[in-house]
Write an enzyme that holds these catalytic residues in place. Structure first.
Site, PDB file in Angstrom:
ATOM      1  N   GLU A 132      45.837  32.977  32.651  1.00 30.32           N
ATOM      2  CA  GLU A 132      44.261  32.988  34.094  1.00 30.32           C
ATOM      3  C   GLU A 132      44.090  34.264  34.348  1.00 30.32           C
ATOM      4  O   GLU A 132      44.142  35.250  33.286  1.00 30.32           O
ATOM      5  CB  GLU A 132      44.791  32.243  35.208  1.00 30.32           C
ATOM      6  CG  GLU A 132      45.660  33.368  36.182  1.00 30.32           C
ATOM      7  CD  GLU A 132      46.058  32.907  37.404  1.00 30.32           C
ATOM      8  OE1 GLU A 132      45.915  30.949  37.929  1.00 30.32           O
ATOM      9  OE2 GLU A 132      46.941  33.524  37.783  1.00 30.32           O
ATOM     10  N   ASP A 188      41.548  39.978  42.529  1.00 36.37           N
ATOM     11  CA  ASP A 188      40.031  40.021  41.697  1.00 36.37           C
ATOM     12  C   ASP A 188      38.800  40.818  41.563  1.00 36.37           C
ATOM     13  O   ASP A 188      38.287  40.442  41.772  1.00 36.37           O
ATOM     14  CB  ASP A 188      40.272  38.967  41.272  1.00 36.37           C
ATOM     15  CG  ASP A 188      41.474  37.453  41.599  1.00 36.37           C
ATOM     16  OD1 ASP A 188      42.079  37.842  40.278  1.00 36.37           O
ATOM     17  OD2 ASP A 188      41.309  36.874  41.936  1.00 36.37           O
TER      18      ASP A 188
END
Length: 387
Positions: A229, A51
């Site tokens: 997401e 991420d």
């Protein structure tokens, strides 16, 4: 217009060969891995990361990633080398929720010399989550101020207010209305996918917390499993783009591999307004399950790319799509995820990934090699390794 040029073959081989051996893209074939060569290979970031979030500031790239106390790094180039500067948090988050020591998915933005880092606290498979915010005026390892929670779901103050009663407070991203300067927070995941809420002028909390002006950006109707997401929103030439990760993420070494194509891939939709509605290239609403695939597993080397961001370009550099991915020759644990990035071009307003290995000329013009050159060189190197 991007400059295309050819270099001597020895120079091209040197460019490819300069990648550290531990980060090399060594072909691996399996029934699980997508072997298509129609999707370009990534430019290698030379950093293990999950991420990632990248900010360009003071002629350097600063990368924030999920990890202990939210570590961040500095480099002169997207390909590194990266040096750790410090962490956003000095210890556990002041928010008593989720994994307080190891937040996920940070997003950092800058305004008037102040940096705002939104981070996620949660646990896998849970909607008991929170998005926190920390600020600093320096990116030199100095302490940040942890302001606590912006939103919560599952438990805690404000979690009983719609849409926090149905959504999941993870994976924050940030966008400003290009016309008004108004700031918005995008967030969400599997439960009811991706949402947007307006922020207060100080960017530290949401407006009207008892009745927030929330809009839903994406949704997969008719299913109980809605794998969207890691949203990001960018702006380019009159359009706002909602990017997101679609599919199954993470811990493949423990949970096993999904059916080919069900792993993470990067999708996008666009709108003329920051609040939508957003449609994909086929005109399908993201609220109806739409989303155009921009980047996915490829070559039997790149697996489950996601956790993305888009860094805006300038007069000499195109926009950059960056993300984490698993190199099939390295491994499949979350800690082995690698930083990858590709330059973007826009085809009738739709972002596509540039082919070939991006390099910079002495005139500071981003150039690229035709795809067949890149594949020929990589194939040649592979043959050399096998001989």
């Amino acid at each position: 217009m991007h400059l295309l040029f050819l270099l001597p073959i020895t120079t091209l081989v040197a460019l490819v060969g300069a990648r550290p051996a531990s980060q090399s893209l060594t072909p691996t074939l399996s029934q699980v891995y997508e072997t298509t060569d129609t999707i370009p290979l990534p430019n290698i970031g030379n950093l293990q990361v999950h991420d990632p979030n990248v900010v360009f500031w003071d002629d350097h790239y600063y990368l924030f990633k999920g990890g202990w106390h939210v570590p961040y790094f500095k480099a002169a180039n997207m390909s590194g080398p990266w040096t750790q500067v410090g962490t956003v948090l000095d210890g556990e988050s002041v928010i008593h929720q989720g994994n307080r020591s190891r937040p996920w998915a940070p997003t950092t933005v800058e305004r008037n010399g102040t940096f705002y880092c939104y981070y996620t606290l949660s646990t896998h498979g849970s909607r008991n989550s929170a998005i926190g915010i920390a600020t600093s005026t320096k990116l030199d390892g100095s302490p940040w101020k942890d302001h606590g929670a912006v939103i919560r779901t599952g438990e805690g103050n404000g979690s009983d207010v719609w849409p926090f009663t149905i959504s999941n407070a993870i994976d924050a991203s940030f966008i400003r209305d290009n016309a008004t300067g108004k700031a918005y927070l995008n967030y969400g995941s599997y439960w009811h996918d991706i949402w947007q809420i307006p922020l207060t002028d100080d960017w530290l909390s949401i407006e009207s917390p008892a009745k927030p002006d929330a809009v839903q950006l994406s949704f997969i109707p008719g299913q109980t499993f809605r794998p969207e997401e890691g949203s990001w929103m960018s702006y380019h030439d009159g359009y706002y783009y909602v990017w997101f990760s679609h599919g199954k993420c993470c811990s493949f070494d423990v949970r096993g591999f999904p059916v080919r194509g069900d792993e993470y891939n990067i999708r996008v939709g666009r709108s003329r307004t920051v609040r939508g509605p957003f449609v994909d290239r086929d005109g399908k609403l993201l609220l109806d399950g739409g989303g155009t695939i921009v980047y996915a597993s490829n070559h039997g080397l790149v697996y489950a790319p996601g956790g993305l961001g888009v860094m805006p370009g300038n007069s000499s550099t195109p926009d950059i799509l960056y993300y984490h991915y698993l190199n099939t020759s390295i491994g499949f644990t979350d800690e082995q995820a690698q930083l990858g990035y590709n330059y973007l071009k826009y085809d009738n307003g739709w972002p596509t990934v540039l082919d070939g290995i991006a390099i910079k000329s002495s005139a500071a013009t981003i150039s690229r090699l035709p795809g067949w050159w890149s594949l020929m060189i990589l194939s040649g190197l592979w043959l050399c390794m096998l001989s």
